[in-house]
Design a protein around this motif. Structure first.
Motif, PDB file in Angstrom:
ATOM      1  N   ILE A  64      38.821 -58.669  47.082  1.00 16.65           N
ATOM      2  CA  ILE A  64      40.217 -58.905  47.481  1.00 16.65           C
ATOM      3  C   ILE A  64      40.650 -60.303  47.041  1.00 16.65           C
ATOM      4  CG2 ILE A  64      41.824 -59.110  49.437  1.00 16.65           C
ATOM      5  CD1 ILE A  64      40.106 -57.032  50.892  1.00 16.65           C
ATOM      6  N   ALA A  67      41.307 -60.261  43.361  1.00  7.90           N
ATOM      7  CA  ALA A  67      42.549 -59.534  43.041  1.00  7.90           C
ATOM      8  C   ALA A  67      43.757 -60.449  43.269  1.00  7.90           C
ATOM      9  CB  ALA A  67      42.659 -58.278  43.901  1.00  7.90           C
ATOM     10  N   ILE A 135      49.304 -55.580  50.042  1.00  7.70           N
ATOM     11  CA  ILE A 135      47.964 -54.995  50.246  1.00  7.70           C
ATOM     12  C   ILE A 135      48.064 -53.831  51.224  1.00  7.70           C
ATOM     13  CG2 ILE A 135      45.546 -55.398  50.836  1.00  7.70           C
ATOM     14  CD1 ILE A 135      45.963 -58.364  50.503  1.00  7.70           C
ATOM     15  N   ILE A 161      47.774 -54.099  45.744  1.00  5.84           N
ATOM     16  CA  ILE A 161      46.316 -54.082  45.886  1.00  5.84           C
ATOM     17  C   ILE A 161      45.976 -53.010  46.916  1.00  5.84           C
ATOM     18  CG2 ILE A 161      44.257 -55.376  46.598  1.00  5.84           C
ATOM     19  CD1 ILE A 161      45.833 -57.971  45.955  1.00  5.84           C
ATOM     20  N   ASP A 163      43.206 -51.663  49.313  1.00  4.16           N
ATOM     21  CA  ASP A 163      41.926 -51.910  49.976  1.00  4.16           C
ATOM     22  C   ASP A 163      41.305 -50.551  50.284  1.00  4.16           C
ATOM     23  OD1 ASP A 163      39.834 -52.360  51.701  1.00  4.16           O
ATOM     24  OD2 ASP A 163      40.832 -53.955  52.824  1.00  4.16           O
ATOM     25  N   TYR A 183      45.374 -53.213  41.463  1.00  2.00           N
ATOM     26  CA  TYR A 183      43.978 -53.537  41.755  1.00  2.00           C
ATOM     27  C   TYR A 183      43.524 -52.680  42.931  1.00  2.00           C
ATOM     28  CZ  TYR A 183      44.866 -57.526  38.810  1.00  2.00           C
ATOM     29  OH  TYR A 183      45.201 -58.296  37.733  1.00  2.00           O
ATOM     30  N   LEU A 202      35.637 -54.757  42.318  1.00  2.00           N
ATOM     31  CA  LEU A 202      37.066 -54.835  42.039  1.00  2.00           C
ATOM     32  C   LEU A 202      37.385 -53.819  40.958  1.00  2.00           C
ATOM     33  CD1 LEU A 202      39.828 -56.319  42.332  1.00  2.00           C
ATOM     34  CD2 LEU A 202      39.100 -57.751  40.420  1.00  2.00           C
TER      35      LEU A 202
END
Ligand SMILES: *Cc1c(COP(=O)(O)O)cnc(C)c1O
Length: 396
Positions: A64, A67, A135, A161, A163, A183, A202
């Motif tokens: 994370i 990213a 995120i 992003i 997760d 990402y 990643l």
């Protein structure tokens, strides 16, 4: 004597794949730093998931962090982050001296509410503070409303992003979580669906994935410049995965599908045997999604006489692990100063002891329990857990 039942513990392959890869590393003395297992683990994971590029790192948290750096998040920036999650999702925002703004969940997906995200964009763009990144989390393996969230991010041209630390193997219309956002990150921590003993990856899905992955590799290996001496123009990190750890990961990747099948079986077993208990509901599974069911989680209605704590305490007495739902980040003392965007008009604390409020994420936390979901559980173990839970309802 009754055996201890874990929430979710490491489960190495029955075939011993992990040890074969480790043995190969020993035999060739590729113990450290890098080596074949690391690059092959990256290639195999990227191929399995259909991700652009994969970079193996020491933890999901490090992924994370990388990213955010790849996106260019830095001091003074705002990052929109799902509130209902583990703190590791949000901490790296602060590592980069940026400011998290937490976004509430919706009841249908338990994950980031697209409407609340839209409201956050409206509020922050009005004040000229466009976020640098968003995120989203796929909690417990439940797929977030990824299509809607991607559309909002696209419209505002802000990178996303994902997760996917808890959702490795979860798909949305056949495509794996972690491959939708610019990402994606996954974790191989000990309690995750597959584990390398500790580590993360990643996933880079941008058009310039090759270039971005190279840059992350550079930061993750102390930002060493290609010179004969130790030359540095940037601050680096020691975030790379070791060849031994990657060997375990490669072996585990071979049994990922099996682990997903078992976790889904555990979910369906609980549903079949506890589904008729009054006031008890299972975590959502939205149409078009296939969850990895990392942890089967349930909700108890307000009116239900049995409380989440009753279930957790009854299970402890029987030597069985369970857990509360993650406490949302906007309710954490460490993030008390951070903004929180919710569709609830007025927020107030509903539980003085836990600090839970009337937001959707606060309510999911307040009413939830993560059931033991260890992939090594037998039918007898599952029956034992169900007996303990059912007994609470019979005593009501
Ligand atoms: C486990 C987890 C992480 C962090 O992964 P580590 O490999 O433990 O650093 C991040 N986000 C979520 C939602 C997690 O569950």
């Amino acid at each position: 004597m009754k055996q201890h039942i874990f929430l979710s513990s490491p489960h190495m392959s029955e075939e011993g794949y992990e040890q074969e890869y480790i043995k190969e590393a020993f035999d060739t003395n590729w113990i450290a730093p890098l080596g074949k297992n690391v690059t092959e683990f990256e290639n195999e994971m990227a191929a399995k998931l259909g991700a652009g590029k994969a970079v193996a790192l020491s933890a999901g948290t490090a992924a994370i962090h990388m990213a955010l750096k790849a996106i260019g998040v830095s001091q003074g920036d705002v990052v929109f982050c799902q509130s209902l999650t583990f703190s590791a999702t949000a901490n790296p925002i602060v590592y980069e001296k940026a400011t998290p703004v937490f976004i509430d969940s919706d009841a249908e997906s338990w994950n980031m509410s697209p409407e609340a995200l839209g409201a956050a964009f409206e509020k922050y763009e009005k004040s000229g503070k466009k976020p640098k990144a968003v995120i989203v989390v796929h909690l417990y393996g439940i797929c977030a409303k990824i299509k809607e969230i991607m559309e909002i991010c696209k419209k505002h041209q802000v990178p996303l992003i994902e997760d996917a630390a808890e959702s490795l193997g979860t798909t949305y219309h056949g495509k794996y979580t972690g491959t939708f956002g610019d990402y994606g990150i996954i974790s191989f921590n000990g309690n995750k669906i597959i584990t390398s003993s500790g580590g993360g990856m990643l996933l880079v899905n941008t058009e310039d994935a090759e270039e971005k992955a190279k840059k992350v590799l550079y930061w993750a290996t102390q930002a060493r410049e290609p010179a004969r001496w130790y030359q540095h123009t940037e601050i680096g990190y020691n975030y790379r995965m070791s060849n031994i750890v990657a060997g375990i990961g490669r072996g585990q990747l071979k049994v990922l599908d099996k682990r997903v099948d078992k976790k889904r079986y555990i979910y369906s077993y609980y549903q079949k045997h506890l589904g008729n208990l009054a006031g008890l509901h299972f975590m959502p599974m939205m149409e078009g999604t296939k969850s990895n069911c990392w942890l089967t989680s349930v909700q108890l209605d307000d009116g239900c006489k049995v409380k989440p704590l009753d279930i957790m305490l009854a299970l402890v007495k029987d030597d069985v692990e369970s857990r509360p739902i993650w406490k949302p980040m906007h309710l954490q003392p460490v993030f008390a100063e951070c903004d929180f965007i919710s569709l609830e008009a007025e927020l107030h604390v509903v539980d003085e002891e836990t600090g839970a409020d009337n937001s959707i994420s606060g309510q999911i936390f307040e009413h939830g329990v993560c059931m033991p979901s260890d992939s090594k559980m037998t039918d007898e173990d599952l029956e034992r857990v169900c007996d303990v839970v059912r007994e609470l309802w019979e005593q009501m």
